[in-house]
Scaffold this motif. Structure first.
Motif, PDB file in Angstrom:
ATOM      1  N   ASP A 140       0.836  -1.207   0.000  1.00 50.23           N
ATOM      2  CA  ASP A 140       0.000   0.000   0.000  1.00 50.23           C
ATOM      3  C   ASP A 140       0.868   1.253   0.000  1.00 50.23           C
ATOM      4  O   ASP A 140       0.637   2.184  -0.766  1.00 50.23           O
ATOM      5  N   LEU A 141       1.873   1.279   0.849  1.00 48.22           N
ATOM      6  CA  LEU A 141       2.743   2.447   0.945  1.00 48.22           C
ATOM      7  C   LEU A 141       3.523   2.663  -0.347  1.00 48.22           C
ATOM      8  O   LEU A 141       3.563   3.775  -0.885  1.00 48.22           O
ATOM      9  N   LEU A 142       4.129   1.618  -0.867  1.00 48.92           N
ATOM     10  CA  LEU A 142       4.925   1.746  -2.093  1.00 48.92           C
ATOM     11  C   LEU A 142       4.067   2.287  -3.235  1.00 48.92           C
ATOM     12  O   LEU A 142       4.503   3.178  -3.969  1.00 48.92           O
ATOM     13  N   LEU A 143       2.851   1.826  -3.357  1.00 47.76           N
ATOM     14  CA  LEU A 143       1.993   2.269  -4.450  1.00 47.76           C
ATOM     15  C   LEU A 143       1.446   3.680  -4.218  1.00 47.76           C
ATOM     16  O   LEU A 143       1.234   4.421  -5.173  1.00 47.76           O
ATOM     17  N   LEU A 144       1.235   4.067  -2.970  1.00 51.09           N
ATOM     18  CA  LEU A 144       0.835   5.455  -2.697  1.00 51.09           C
ATOM     19  C   LEU A 144       1.948   6.421  -3.089  1.00 51.09           C
ATOM     20  O   LEU A 144       1.697   7.494  -3.626  1.00 51.09           O
ATOM     21  N   ILE A 145       3.180   6.030  -2.835  1.00 50.85           N
ATOM     22  CA  ILE A 145       4.321   6.884  -3.180  1.00 50.85           C
ATOM     23  C   ILE A 145       4.543   6.865  -4.699  1.00 50.85           C
ATOM     24  O   ILE A 145       4.699   7.906  -5.331  1.00 50.85           O
ATOM     25  N   ALA A 146       4.537   5.674  -5.300  1.00 52.43           N
ATOM     26  CA  ALA A 146       4.867   5.542  -6.722  1.00 52.43           C
ATOM     27  C   ALA A 146       3.731   5.963  -7.645  1.00 52.43           C
ATOM     28  O   ALA A 146       3.975   6.615  -8.659  1.00 52.43           O
ATOM     29  N   TRP A 147       2.512   5.608  -7.334  1.00 54.67           N
ATOM     30  CA  TRP A 147       1.406   5.867  -8.246  1.00 54.67           C
ATOM     31  C   TRP A 147       0.638   7.133  -7.916  1.00 54.67           C
ATOM     32  O   TRP A 147       0.159   7.807  -8.818  1.00 54.67           O
ATOM     33  N   ALA A 148       0.466   7.418  -6.642  1.00 55.94           N
ATOM     34  CA  ALA A 148      -0.319   8.597  -6.268  1.00 55.94           C
ATOM     35  C   ALA A 148       0.564   9.822  -6.054  1.00 55.94           C
ATOM     36  O   ALA A 148       0.052  10.910  -5.845  1.00 55.94           O
ATOM     37  N   ASP A 149       1.877   9.631  -6.106  1.00 58.24           N
ATOM     38  CA  ASP A 149       2.824  10.733  -5.911  1.00 58.24           C
ATOM     39  C   ASP A 149       2.607  11.465  -4.595  1.00 58.24           C
ATOM     40  O   ASP A 149       2.776  12.678  -4.520  1.00 58.24           O
ATOM     41  N   LEU A 150       2.218  10.721  -3.553  1.00 60.47           N
ATOM     42  CA  LEU A 150       2.073  11.354  -2.252  1.00 60.47           C
ATOM     43  C   LEU A 150       3.451  11.564  -1.635  1.00 60.47           C
ATOM     44  O   LEU A 150       4.376  10.778  -1.867  1.00 60.47           O
ATOM     45  N   THR A 151       3.585  12.619  -0.854  1.00 63.06           N
ATOM     46  CA  THR A 151       4.809  12.829  -0.090  1.00 63.06           C
ATOM     47  C   THR A 151       4.797  11.847   1.076  1.00 63.06           C
ATOM     48  O   THR A 151       3.766  11.222   1.376  1.00 63.06           O
ATOM     49  N   TYR A 152       5.912  11.723   1.760  1.00 62.70           N
ATOM     50  CA  TYR A 152       5.957  10.849   2.929  1.00 62.70           C
ATOM     51  C   TYR A 152       4.924  11.293   3.957  1.00 62.70           C
ATOM     52  O   TYR A 152       4.236  10.475   4.565  1.00 62.70           O
ATOM     53  N   VAL A 161      -0.314   6.526  10.033  1.00 68.48           N
ATOM     54  CA  VAL A 161       0.901   6.111  10.738  1.00 68.48           C
ATOM     55  C   VAL A 161       1.858   7.300  10.820  1.00 68.48           C
ATOM     56  O   VAL A 161       1.738   8.247  10.053  1.00 68.48           O
ATOM     57  N   PRO A 162       2.833   7.253  11.731  1.00 64.44           N
ATOM     58  CA  PRO A 162       3.824   8.327  11.802  1.00 64.44           C
ATOM     59  C   PRO A 162       4.729   8.340  10.564  1.00 64.44           C
ATOM     60  O   PRO A 162       4.918   7.312   9.899  1.00 64.44           O
ATOM     61  N   THR A 165       7.431   5.760  10.480  1.00 64.66           N
ATOM     62  CA  THR A 165       6.980   4.433  10.043  1.00 64.66           C
ATOM     63  C   THR A 165       6.962   4.360   8.523  1.00 64.66           C
ATOM     64  O   THR A 165       7.348   3.349   7.933  1.00 64.66           O
ATOM     65  N   VAL A 166       6.523   5.441   7.879  1.00 61.50           N
ATOM     66  CA  VAL A 166       6.519   5.493   6.410  1.00 61.50           C
ATOM     67  C   VAL A 166       7.937   5.304   5.893  1.00 61.50           C
ATOM     68  O   VAL A 166       8.176   4.508   4.985  1.00 61.50           O
ATOM     69  N   ARG A 167       8.879   6.045   6.461  1.00 65.24           N
ATOM     70  CA  ARG A 167      10.268   5.955   5.990  1.00 65.24           C
ATOM     71  C   ARG A 167      10.824   4.542   6.147  1.00 65.24           C
ATOM     72  O   ARG A 167      11.420   3.992   5.220  1.00 65.24           O
TER      73      ARG A 167
END
Length: 194
Positions: A140-152, A161-162, A165-167
């Motif tokens: 979920d996290l990898l795809l939010l960063i890669a596909w949705a271009d969300l920041t950390y 989550v904090p 935790t994302v990092r």
């Protein structure tokens, strides 16, 4: 004559508590982006229903939207990601199917992104397997960063989550995926698979 400042998502959501039709502006503003994310996660057939489910949930829970937020994107991505969780079995079937077929060509000009498309086609099955080897939280996290271009920070908000935790979760996910892909960084190729 200057145009008025656009109304923030926070203001629209607050107004929608007494005037429900105001929530339509939030939908109009973010529907396409949320649909694209869900189409990448679930496929276009399920994405329409999942988008509707996401915005219906957001509408029902709009009273809990934080008055400190101006932008509803992270909140909506969080709801969308949980909606994906409800479709997890369908997603697993789709990943297996994607691993067995060639990926369709994109609509961009041939010269642009040809290397990415070639890499994606060569690694399609391996990337699908690499994503399947991640935990749900990591994927979920990898795809939010890669596909949705969300920041950390936005991804942290979306997942509840904090940022730390994302990092750490992203580091683990990239390390696992890179190993499964023979040293290729998954964030450098996942966009070409969309």
């Amino acid at each position: 004559m200057t145009e008025p400042e656009p109304v923030s998502d926070r203001v629209l959501i607050e107004r929608s508590l007494t005037e429900p039709e105001r929530f339509a502006a939030v939908f109009d503003r973010h529907c396409t982006e949320i649909f694209r994310y869900l189409a990448r996660r679930l496929g276009p057939d399920l994405a329409e229903d999942a988008t509707a489910e996401t915005f219906l949930t957001a509408f029902r829970k709009r009273g809990g939207f934080s008055a400190e937020r101006q932008d509803a994107r992270p909140w909506l991505y969080g709801i969308a990601t949980r909606t994906v969780g409800e479709h997890r079995r369908a997603e697993r079937r789709r990943r297996k199917a994607l691993g067995r077929v060639d990926l369709p060509a994109t609509a961009e000009p041939f010269e642009e992104g040809v290397a990415g498309r070639v890499t994606a086609q060569q690694l399609g099955g391996r990337l699908t397997g690499a994503l399947g080897g991640l935990s749900t939280a990591e994927r979920d996290l990898l795809l939010l960063i890669a596909w949705a271009d969300l920041t950390y920070e936005e991804a942290a908000e979306a997942l509840g989550v904090p940022v730390g935790t994302v990092r750490s979760r992203l580091h683990r996910a990239r390390k696992k995926a890179r190993k499964a892909l023979g040293g290729i960084d998954p964030l450098s190729i996942t966009e070409t698979l969309a």
